[in-house]
Write an enzyme that holds these catalytic residues in place. Sequence first.
Site, PDB file in Angstrom:
ATOM      1  N   TYR A  28      -9.178  10.359 -11.143  1.00 31.91           N
ATOM      2  CA  TYR A  28      -8.979   9.698  -9.849  1.00 31.91           C
ATOM      3  C   TYR A  28      -7.779  10.312  -9.115  1.00 31.91           C
ATOM      4  O   TYR A  28      -7.854  10.613  -7.920  1.00 31.91           O
ATOM      5  CB  TYR A  28      -8.747   8.205 -10.096  1.00 31.91           C
ATOM      6  CG  TYR A  28      -8.692   7.366  -8.858  1.00 31.91           C
ATOM      7  CD1 TYR A  28      -9.826   7.131  -8.108  1.00 31.91           C
ATOM      8  CD2 TYR A  28      -7.495   6.776  -8.450  1.00 31.91           C
ATOM      9  CE1 TYR A  28      -9.776   6.335  -6.962  1.00 31.91           C
ATOM     10  CE2 TYR A  28      -7.439   5.983  -7.313  1.00 31.91           C
ATOM     11  CZ  TYR A  28      -8.580   5.763  -6.573  1.00 31.91           C
ATOM     12  OH  TYR A  28      -8.523   4.980  -5.441  1.00 31.91           O
ATOM     13  N   LYS A  36      -7.639  12.278  -5.445  1.00 31.17           N
ATOM     14  CA  LYS A  36      -6.825  11.793  -4.326  1.00 31.17           C
ATOM     15  C   LYS A  36      -5.815  12.845  -3.873  1.00 31.17           C
ATOM     16  O   LYS A  36      -5.536  12.966  -2.673  1.00 31.17           O
ATOM     17  CB  LYS A  36      -6.127  10.482  -4.707  1.00 31.17           C
ATOM     18  CG  LYS A  36      -7.103   9.318  -4.880  1.00 31.17           C
ATOM     19  CD  LYS A  36      -7.801   9.003  -3.571  1.00 31.17           C
ATOM     20  CE  LYS A  36      -8.799   7.879  -3.673  1.00 31.17           C
ATOM     21  NZ  LYS A  36      -9.528   7.636  -2.419  1.00 31.17           N
ATOM     22  N   SER A  52      -3.773   6.619  -3.435  1.00 29.16           N
ATOM     23  CA  SER A  52      -3.286   5.651  -4.425  1.00 29.16           C
ATOM     24  C   SER A  52      -1.960   6.147  -4.986  1.00 29.16           C
ATOM     25  O   SER A  52      -1.715   7.354  -5.061  1.00 29.16           O
ATOM     26  CB  SER A  52      -4.314   5.573  -5.550  1.00 29.16           C
ATOM     27  OG  SER A  52      -3.735   5.050  -6.725  1.00 29.16           O
ATOM     28  N   SER A  53      -1.133   5.207  -5.436  1.00 26.46           N
ATOM     29  CA  SER A  53       0.155   5.599  -6.015  1.00 26.46           C
ATOM     30  C   SER A  53      -0.012   6.342  -7.346  1.00 26.46           C
ATOM     31  O   SER A  53       0.964   6.899  -7.854  1.00 26.46           O
ATOM     32  CB  SER A  53       1.045   4.370  -6.218  1.00 26.46           C
ATOM     33  OG  SER A  53       0.411   3.429  -7.055  1.00 26.46           O
ATOM     34  N   CYS A  54      -1.231   6.387  -7.879  1.00 30.62           N
ATOM     35  CA  CYS A  54      -1.417   7.124  -9.145  1.00 30.62           C
ATOM     36  C   CYS A  54      -1.397   8.636  -8.945  1.00 30.62           C
ATOM     37  O   CYS A  54      -1.481   9.386  -9.911  1.00 30.62           O
ATOM     38  CB  CYS A  54      -2.680   6.678  -9.861  1.00 30.62           C
ATOM     39  SG  CYS A  54      -4.173   7.225  -9.042  1.00 30.62           S
ATOM     40  N   HIS A  79      -9.272  -4.310 -11.958  1.00 33.72           N
ATOM     41  CA  HIS A  79      -7.818  -4.116 -12.034  1.00 33.72           C
ATOM     42  C   HIS A  79      -7.172  -5.376 -12.598  1.00 33.72           C
ATOM     43  O   HIS A  79      -7.819  -6.409 -12.777  1.00 33.72           O
ATOM     44  CB  HIS A  79      -7.255  -3.820 -10.636  1.00 33.72           C
ATOM     45  CG  HIS A  79      -7.602  -2.453 -10.133  1.00 33.72           C
ATOM     46  ND1 HIS A  79      -8.640  -2.220  -9.279  1.00 33.72           N
ATOM     47  CD2 HIS A  79      -7.042  -1.246 -10.393  1.00 33.72           C
ATOM     48  CE1 HIS A  79      -8.712  -0.923  -9.019  1.00 33.72           C
ATOM     49  NE2 HIS A  79      -7.749  -0.306  -9.677  1.00 33.72           N
TER      50      HIS A  79
HETATM   51  O1  GFB Z   1      -4.696  -2.786 -12.758  1.00 30.33           O
HETATM   52  P1  GFB Z   1      -4.768  -1.759 -13.808  1.00 30.33           P
HETATM   53  O2  GFB Z   1      -6.093  -1.574 -14.462  1.00 30.33           O
HETATM   54  O3  GFB Z   1      -4.303  -0.439 -13.133  1.00 30.33           O
HETATM   55  O4  GFB Z   1      -3.724  -2.124 -14.963  1.00 30.33           O
HETATM   56  P2  GFB Z   1      -3.307   0.787 -13.365  1.00 30.33           P
HETATM   57  C1  GFB Z   1      -2.381  -2.364 -14.681  1.00 30.33           C
HETATM   58  C2  GFB Z   1      -1.655  -2.798 -15.936  1.00 30.33           C
HETATM   59  O5  GFB Z   1      -2.115  -4.107 -16.298  1.00 30.33           O
HETATM   60  C3  GFB Z   1      -1.877  -1.924 -17.170  1.00 30.33           C
HETATM   61  C4  GFB Z   1      -2.397  -4.145 -17.681  1.00 30.33           C
HETATM   62  O6  GFB Z   1      -0.651  -1.785 -17.850  1.00 30.33           O
HETATM   63  C5  GFB Z   1      -2.868  -2.724 -17.977  1.00 30.33           C
HETATM   64  O7  GFB Z   1      -2.796  -2.474 -19.369  1.00 30.33           O
HETATM   65  N1  GFB Z   1      -3.409  -5.181 -17.963  1.00 30.33           N
HETATM   66  C6  GFB Z   1      -3.200  -6.286 -18.722  1.00 30.33           C
HETATM   67  C7  GFB Z   1      -4.687  -5.204 -17.568  1.00 30.33           C
HETATM   68  N2  GFB Z   1      -4.316  -6.992 -18.865  1.00 30.33           N
HETATM   69  C8  GFB Z   1      -5.268  -6.351 -18.155  1.00 30.33           C
HETATM   70  C9  GFB Z   1      -6.662  -6.611 -17.916  1.00 30.33           C
HETATM   71  O8  GFB Z   1      -7.245  -7.573 -18.400  1.00 30.33           O
HETATM   72  N3  GFB Z   1      -7.316  -5.721 -17.104  1.00 30.33           N
HETATM   73  C10 GFB Z   1      -6.687  -4.639 -16.559  1.00 30.33           C
HETATM   74  N4  GFB Z   1      -7.387  -3.812 -15.768  1.00 30.33           N
HETATM   75  N5  GFB Z   1      -5.377  -4.349 -16.804  1.00 30.33           N
HETATM   76  C11 GFB Z   1      -5.282   1.962 -12.133  1.00 30.33           C
HETATM   77  C12 GFB Z   1      -5.752   3.386 -12.156  1.00 30.33           C
HETATM   78  O9  GFB Z   1      -4.205   1.994 -12.983  1.00 30.33           O
HETATM   79  O10 GFB Z   1      -4.790   1.527 -10.881  1.00 30.33           O
HETATM   80  C13 GFB Z   1      -6.468   3.789 -10.946  1.00 30.33           C
HETATM   81  O11 GFB Z   1      -6.444   3.611 -13.344  1.00 30.33           O
HETATM   82  C14 GFB Z   1      -5.848   3.298  -9.662  1.00 30.33           C
HETATM   83  O12 GFB Z   1      -6.612   5.160 -10.925  1.00 30.33           O
HETATM   84  C15 GFB Z   1      -5.455   1.874  -9.739  1.00 30.33           C
HETATM   85  O13 GFB Z   1      -4.755   4.080  -9.299  1.00 30.33           O
HETATM   86  C16 GFB Z   1      -4.661   1.387  -8.550  1.00 30.33           C
HETATM   87  O14 GFB Z   1      -2.199   0.663 -12.401  1.00 30.33           O
HETATM   88  O15 GFB Z   1      -2.905   0.989 -14.763  1.00 30.33           O
END
Ligand code: GFB
Length: 317
Positions: free
Chosen positions: A138, A142, A109-111, A181
């Site tokens: 995570y 990775k 993952s890019s994280c 996500h």
């Molecule tokens: O998709 P997401 O949970 O992944 O969130 P990350 C991406 C962005 O969307 C963050 C915003 O800035 C969130 O605050 N966001 C806005 C939301 N509304 C929402 C919502 O209702 N739900 C969610 N989930 N986000 C994950 C990592 O990070 O991505 C993992 O925690 C993994 O480890 C994955 O790498 C691909 O990009 O922030």
Amino acid sequence: MLDRTLKIYIAGHKGMVGSAILRKFKSEKFQNIVLRTSDELDLRNQQAVQLFFEQEKPDIVVLAAAHVGGIMANIQSPAVFLYDNLMIQNNVIHFSYLNGVRKLLFLGSSCIYPRLAPQPMKEEYLLDGKVEPTNEGYAMAKIAGIKLCEMYNRQYETDYISAMPCNLFGYEDNFDSVSSHVVPALIKKYHRAKIEDLDRVEVWGTGKARRELLFVDDLADACLFLLENYHKKDFINVGMGIDVSIRELADLISCVVGYKGETIFDTTKPDGMPQKLMDVSRLSNIGWTFKTSLCCGLELTYQWYLENYNKFENNYK
Ligand code: GFB
């Protein structure tokens, strides 16, 4: 080109990524695909994995099995993200080696990149700084997986490659309101708001965080491309090389869903990494590029959600 009669084990075929890879391999006429659900084979269990590999002896392994989730799931259970993923990848990679697997593709993952890495992020920025705290568990798992592949290659001359996709979305995604996500979460929120005629939808964070988002069927296409064209090298980024702000993404999704109300941002919720945009020149230089635009991928995903949403939305049949 890979021989279509080779025995291929796709670990994690019930998940979004694994199921896309399975569709791709079936469409490419691979005839000998081995699958196990997590009920049939707990990849965290060393003895079970050992037995599976000794019995099946696959030629090729695609390691798409992982404990995954969005920003909130990562914050809530970092130990599970670290432990489960370390166990899964250690078992699968080690028993692949002991059982003569010719080629293995590990998905990360890019994280993995430092929170404040220069953008776009090149593969060589790995371990140049601290990772984003919201997904440290995570990311650490990775990074360990990448290193395990690299070191098995170095010590045992295996051909285990690692691909680091950007954020993904598509069919079979997790639409749970808390652990999902951003793409499935926003599809669900805007769809519900449209059906219930709500005035506003709440999106987490400031809306300023930026993400690169790839349609999962394109990732599956890249996985086959890498298995056929990439050997014994360093890990490689997989993405579009284009990012959007969460505000732009929210606007796009509300448009795809057909929601006419207002979007507000809940700044008490975390943004996570400020930007995750990958440099994909290593991949484009060997000849792969994405096929599905963000907008088109979102439309396909929303269509899939509508066709399948009794699975997630029993109240909204
Ligand atoms: O998709 P997401 O949970 O992944 O969130 P990350 C991406 C962005 O969307 C963050 C915003 O800035 C969130 O605050 N966001 C806005 C939301 N509304 C929402 C919502 O209702 N739900 C969610 N989930 N986000 C994950 C990592 O990070 O991505 C993992 O925690 C993994 O480890 C994955 O790498 C691909 O990009 O922030």
